[in-house]
Design a protein around this motif. Sequence first.
Motif, short mmCIF file in Angstrom:
data_model
loop_
_atom_site.label_atom_id
_atom_site.label_comp_id
_atom_site.label_asym_id
_atom_site.label_seq_id
_atom_site.Cartn_x
_atom_site.Cartn_y
_atom_site.Cartn_z
N GLN A 140 -5.60 9.86 4.23
CA GLN A 140 -4.29 9.28 3.92
C GLN A 140 -3.96 9.32 2.43
OE1 GLN A 140 -3.44 5.56 5.88
NE2 GLN A 140 -4.31 6.25 7.81
N ASN A 141 -4.54 10.29 1.74
CA ASN A 141 -4.20 10.51 0.34
C ASN A 141 -2.83 11.17 0.24
OD1 ASN A 141 -6.48 9.74 -1.53
ND2 ASN A 141 -7.60 10.87 0.06
N VAL A 142 -2.26 11.12 -0.95
CA VAL A 142 -0.94 11.71 -1.21
C VAL A 142 -1.12 13.20 -1.50
CG1 VAL A 142 1.04 11.67 -2.78
CG2 VAL A 142 -0.04 9.52 -2.08
N GLU A 143 -0.31 14.02 -0.86
CA GLU A 143 -0.35 15.46 -1.09
C GLU A 143 0.09 15.76 -2.52
OE1 GLU A 143 1.17 17.45 2.91
OE2 GLU A 143 2.24 15.60 2.39
N GLU A 184 0.83 -1.20 0.00
CA GLU A 184 0.00 0.00 0.00
C GLU A 184 0.87 1.24 0.00
OE1 GLU A 184 -2.47 0.46 3.50
OE2 GLU A 184 -0.84 -0.12 4.83
N ILE A 185 0.26 2.32 -0.43
CA ILE A 185 0.91 3.62 -0.43
C ILE A 185 -0.01 4.58 0.30
CG2 ILE A 185 1.75 5.54 -1.84
CD1 ILE A 185 2.29 3.45 -4.07
N ARG A 186 0.55 5.33 1.24
CA ARG A 186 -0.25 6.27 2.02
C ARG A 186 0.46 7.61 2.12
NH1 ARG A 186 -4.09 3.54 1.02
NH2 ARG A 186 -4.93 1.97 2.39
N GLY A 187 -0.35 8.65 2.17
CA GLY A 187 0.16 9.99 2.40
C GLY A 187 -0.44 10.55 3.67
N VAL A 188 -0.29 11.84 3.88
CA VAL A 188 -0.82 12.47 5.09
C VAL A 188 -1.93 13.47 4.80
CG1 VAL A 188 1.27 12.09 6.45
CG2 VAL A 188 1.01 14.22 5.16
N ALA A 189 -2.38 13.56 3.54
CA ALA A 189 -3.53 14.40 3.23
C ALA A 189 -4.77 13.69 3.78
CB ALA A 189 -3.64 14.63 1.73
N LYS A 190 -5.91 14.36 3.77
CA LYS A 190 -7.14 13.80 4.32
C LYS A 190 -7.41 12.42 3.74
CE LYS A 190 -11.90 14.87 5.26
NZ LYS A 190 -12.97 15.85 5.21
N ILE A 249 -12.42 7.31 -10.23
CA ILE A 249 -11.09 7.87 -9.95
C ILE A 249 -10.42 6.96 -8.92
CG2 ILE A 249 -9.85 9.82 -8.94
CD1 ILE A 249 -12.21 11.61 -9.90
N GLU A 250 -9.18 6.61 -9.18
CA GLU A 250 -8.42 5.77 -8.25
C GLU A 250 -7.48 6.64 -7.44
OE1 GLU A 250 -6.64 2.25 -9.92
OE2 GLU A 250 -8.17 2.17 -11.48
N GLY A 251 -7.39 6.35 -6.15
CA GLY A 251 -6.53 7.13 -5.27
C GLY A 251 -5.72 6.26 -4.35
N PHE A 252 -5.05 6.89 -3.41
CA PHE A 252 -4.17 6.17 -2.48
C PHE A 252 -4.76 6.05 -1.08
CE2 PHE A 252 -1.24 7.77 -5.71
CZ PHE A 252 -0.59 6.60 -6.03
N GLY A 253 -5.69 6.90 -0.74
CA GLY A 253 -6.20 6.93 0.63
C GLY A 253 -7.34 5.97 0.86
N TYR A 254 -7.81 6.00 2.11
CA TYR A 254 -8.97 5.19 2.49
C TYR A 254 -10.26 5.82 1.98
CZ TYR A 254 -6.05 2.45 5.61
OH TYR A 254 -5.10 1.62 6.10
N GLN A 255 -10.21 7.11 1.70
CA GLN A 255 -11.37 7.83 1.22
C GLN A 255 -10.99 8.51 -0.09
OE1 GLN A 255 -11.72 10.61 4.37
NE2 GLN A 255 -12.62 9.16 5.81
#
Length: 146
Positions: free
Chosen positions: A65-68, A57-63, A126-132
Motif C-alpha cells: 500500500q505504498n504510494v506509486e 493515513e495515506i495509502r497507495g496501491v503499490a506493494k 526511511i519513512e513511507g506510507f505503506g504497511y511495509q
Amino acid sequence: MKSLQGYNTGWCTAGLVTCRSQVKNGDFYVYYTKDKDGEYKVPRLAIRMDGTERIGEIRGVAKGQNVESHLEDVLDKKLENFEDREAYKRRINDSKMITYIYTKYEHNKELTKEDLKFIYEVDRDIEGFGYQKDPRVEEIKQGRDK
C-alpha cells in the motif's frame, strides 16, 4: 466504497463496515486515474482523515500500500490543503529519494555515498506510507555488488 470494488487496492475501506466507520470519523479522499475508456475510475491514492483537520493515513496501491512513484507530486500538491501536512513531508521526500536512487540503479549509474547512506538507513529510518517498507529499497540492496 463501491468505487473501490474490483480494483484490488487492498484498502480496508473497500469493505462496508470499515468504510462506514472511517467516513463517520472524517473525510476520505481518493485520487483516481483513467480506465481503458478514459474515465477517472481507477483508485490509486487514498487519504483518510481523522476528523476534519487531521490526516489519519495515506495509502497507495503499490506493494504494501505504498504510494506509486508517479503519484508523489500529486500527493505533495494535495497535502498543501491540510494543516498537518508537515508530518507527511518527510515521507514524500523519502519516497522521492527512493525513486531518484532507484532510477539510477535501474540505469546502472553509480550510487553516491549519500545515496547509500540513505538506502542503508545509516542516519535514520526511511519513512513511507505503506504497511511495509518500499520494496525498491530491498531490490537495490539485493542488486548491489558488495
